[in-house]
Design a protein around this motif. Sequence first.
Motif, PDB file in Angstrom:
ATOM      1  N   ARG A   1       2.884   2.260   7.801  1.00  0.00           N
ATOM      2  CA  ARG A   1       3.105   1.885   6.395  1.00  0.00           C
ATOM      3  C   ARG A   1       4.298   2.658   5.854  1.00  0.00           C
ATOM      4  NH1 ARG A   1       0.748  -2.514   4.156  1.00  0.00           N
ATOM      5  NH2 ARG A   1       0.309  -1.549   2.153  1.00  0.00           N
ATOM      6  N   GLY A   2       4.897   2.109   4.812  1.00  0.00           N
ATOM      7  CA  GLY A   2       6.026   2.787   4.177  1.00  0.00           C
ATOM      8  C   GLY A   2       5.596   3.378   2.845  1.00  0.00           C
ATOM      9  N   LEU A   3       6.229   4.485   2.478  1.00  0.00           N
ATOM     10  CA  LEU A   3       5.930   5.122   1.184  1.00  0.00           C
ATOM     11  C   LEU A   3       7.200   5.198   0.364  1.00  0.00           C
ATOM     12  CD1 LEU A   3       3.722   8.222   2.136  1.00  0.00           C
ATOM     13  CD2 LEU A   3       2.956   6.042   1.144  1.00  0.00           C
TER      14      LEU A   3
ATOM     15  N   GLY B   1       1.274  -6.436   5.983  1.00  0.00           N
ATOM     16  CA  GLY B   1       1.816  -6.645   4.646  1.00  0.00           C
ATOM     17  C   GLY B   1       1.792  -8.109   4.282  1.00  0.00           C
ATOM     18  N   SER B   2       2.271  -8.383   3.066  1.00  0.00           N
ATOM     19  CA  SER B   2       2.343  -9.773   2.609  1.00  0.00           C
ATOM     20  C   SER B   2       3.705 -10.375   2.945  1.00  0.00           C
ATOM     21  CB  SER B   2       2.147  -9.843   1.092  1.00  0.00           C
ATOM     22  OG  SER B   2       1.008  -9.127   0.711  1.00  0.00           O
ATOM     23  N   PHE B   3       4.744  -9.557   2.883  1.00  0.00           N
ATOM     24  CA  PHE B   3       6.109  -9.979   3.221  1.00  0.00           C
ATOM     25  C   PHE B   3       6.506 -11.236   2.442  1.00  0.00           C
ATOM     26  CE2 PHE B   3       4.178  -7.842   6.913  1.00  0.00           C
ATOM     27  CZ  PHE B   3       4.955  -6.693   6.902  1.00  0.00           C
TER      28      PHE B   3
ATOM     29  N   CYS C   1      18.084   4.995  -0.595  1.00  0.00           N
ATOM     30  CA  CYS C   1      18.949   3.911  -1.130  1.00  0.00           C
ATOM     31  C   CYS C   1      18.166   2.637  -1.391  1.00  0.00           C
ATOM     32  CB  CYS C   1      20.073   3.536  -0.174  1.00  0.00           C
ATOM     33  SG  CYS C   1      20.689   4.820   0.829  1.00  0.00           S
ATOM     34  N   ILE C   2      16.983   2.506  -0.737  1.00  0.00           N
ATOM     35  CA  ILE C   2      16.272   1.234  -0.895  1.00  0.00           C
ATOM     36  C   ILE C   2      14.831   1.417  -1.358  1.00  0.00           C
ATOM     37  CG2 ILE C   2      17.635  -0.290   0.582  1.00  0.00           C
ATOM     38  CD1 ILE C   2      16.023   0.489   2.925  1.00  0.00           C
ATOM     39  N   SER C   3      14.534   2.606  -1.889  1.00  0.00           N
ATOM     40  CA  SER C   3      13.147   2.831  -2.305  1.00  0.00           C
ATOM     41  C   SER C   3      12.813   2.032  -3.569  1.00  0.00           C
ATOM     42  CB  SER C   3      12.870   4.316  -2.507  1.00  0.00           C
ATOM     43  OG  SER C   3      13.707   4.807  -3.497  1.00  0.00           O
ATOM     44  N   ASN C   4      13.814   1.479  -4.220  1.00  0.00           N
ATOM     45  CA  ASN C   4      13.568   0.655  -5.407  1.00  0.00           C
ATOM     46  C   ASN C   4      13.300  -0.816  -5.051  1.00  0.00           C
ATOM     47  OD1 ASN C   4      16.299   0.498  -4.524  1.00  0.00           O
ATOM     48  ND2 ASN C   4      16.782  -0.624  -6.387  1.00  0.00           N
ATOM     49  N   VAL C   5      13.476  -1.152  -3.778  1.00  0.00           N
ATOM     50  CA  VAL C   5      13.313  -2.563  -3.377  1.00  0.00           C
ATOM     51  C   VAL C   5      11.843  -2.866  -3.119  1.00  0.00           C
ATOM     52  CG1 VAL C   5      13.880  -4.290  -1.617  1.00  0.00           C
ATOM     53  CG2 VAL C   5      15.614  -2.638  -2.334  1.00  0.00           C
ATOM     54  N   SER C   6      11.362  -3.941  -3.709  1.00  0.00           N
ATOM     55  CA  SER C   6       9.994  -4.390  -3.409  1.00  0.00           C
ATOM     56  C   SER C   6       9.997  -5.908  -3.415  1.00  0.00           C
ATOM     57  CB  SER C   6       9.005  -3.856  -4.441  1.00  0.00           C
ATOM     58  OG  SER C   6       9.202  -4.518  -5.664  1.00  0.00           O
TER      59      SER C   6
HETATM   60  P1  ADP Z   1       1.278  -5.146   0.672  1.00  0.00           P
HETATM   61  O1  ADP Z   1       0.990  -6.425  -0.049  1.00  0.00           O
HETATM   62  O2  ADP Z   1       0.266  -4.791   1.705  1.00  0.00           O
HETATM   63  O3  ADP Z   1       1.681  -3.969  -0.204  1.00  0.00           O
HETATM   64  P2  ADP Z   1       4.060  -5.413   1.267  1.00  0.00           P
HETATM   65  O4  ADP Z   1       4.663  -6.553   2.028  1.00  0.00           O
HETATM   66  O5  ADP Z   1       4.409  -5.337  -0.194  1.00  0.00           O
HETATM   67  O6  ADP Z   1       2.535  -5.519   1.528  1.00  0.00           O
HETATM   68  O7  ADP Z   1       4.447  -4.023   1.947  1.00  0.00           O
HETATM   69  C1  ADP Z   1       4.135  -3.700   3.280  1.00  0.00           C
HETATM   70  C2  ADP Z   1       4.500  -2.252   3.563  1.00  0.00           C
HETATM   71  O8  ADP Z   1       5.894  -2.063   3.412  1.00  0.00           O
HETATM   72  C3  ADP Z   1       3.845  -1.229   2.639  1.00  0.00           C
HETATM   73  O9  ADP Z   1       3.515  -0.084   3.394  1.00  0.00           O
HETATM   74  C4  ADP Z   1       4.923  -0.900   1.667  1.00  0.00           C
HETATM   75  O10 ADP Z   1       4.775   0.411   1.111  1.00  0.00           O
HETATM   76  C5  ADP Z   1       6.133  -0.948   2.568  1.00  0.00           C
HETATM   77  N1  ADP Z   1       7.367  -1.165   1.823  1.00  0.00           N
HETATM   78  C6  ADP Z   1       7.653  -2.187   1.001  1.00  0.00           C
HETATM   79  N2  ADP Z   1       8.887  -2.048   0.449  1.00  0.00           N
HETATM   80  C7  ADP Z   1       9.397  -0.892   0.941  1.00  0.00           C
HETATM   81  C8  ADP Z   1      10.622  -0.162   0.748  1.00  0.00           C
HETATM   82  N3  ADP Z   1      11.575  -0.577  -0.086  1.00  0.00           N
HETATM   83  N4  ADP Z   1      10.783   1.000   1.434  1.00  0.00           N
HETATM   84  C9  ADP Z   1       9.808   1.434   2.260  1.00  0.00           C
HETATM   85  N5  ADP Z   1       8.630   0.822   2.474  1.00  0.00           N
HETATM   86  C10 ADP Z   1       8.416  -0.322   1.827  1.00  0.00           C
END
Ligand code: ADP
Length: 150
Positions: free
Chosen positions: A87-89, A8-10, A121-126
């Motif tokens: 990976r997360g969905l 990921g980019s993190f 609870c945290i699926s809205n976090v990005s």
């Molecule tokens: P990328 O730029 O590759 O999308 P991210 O750092 O945004 O990298 O995300 C890395 C992984 O973490 C991805 O699989 C993304 O779906 C997952 N992820 C990000 N935020 C969440 C969240 N709130 N809950 C579950 N998975 C998440």
Amino acid sequence: MKRAVFPGSFDPVTVGHIDIIKRGLLLFDEIIIAIGVNAEKKYMFSLEDRKDHIEATFKDYKNIIVKTYSGLTVDFCKQQNAQFILRGLRNASDFAYEQAIAQTNTRLKEIETVFLVSNPCISNVSSSIVRDVIRNGGDYTAMVPRSVTL
Ligand code: ADP
């Protein structure tokens, strides 16, 4: 030894990432958190800061390693002897995007992608929402680990 790469980019790491990583440890012996380096992408946090945030968060975990990489994720996995990508969905649009990447990765190299569905609870976090909140002076602290500071 089951080893997974969590790429990921993190930018920055969030509570959503942490939840997926901790739950991933129920499935894998070791997880390599792999920070992708893309010269064409602009980041809010430097690579060093992003790595520090993650290392500080997981300092007590012997089976979590933080690395940086560039190039194809599947090549990095082979180089690290990792058989899985984690990976997360969060939602349907994550799924559509991730499905295409996972299918391409399997075609390129024999790598299985394992998906964990996010905690509701945290699926809205990005990371992008966190960056937006930061840019506009809002309180972002509940969405990231304590190690993420400005
Ligand atoms: P990328 O730029 O590759 O999308 P991210 O750092 O945004 O990298 O995300 C890395 C992984 O973490 C991805 O699989 C993304 O779906 C997952 N992820 C990000 N935020 C969440 C969240 N709130 N809950 C579950 N998975 C998440």
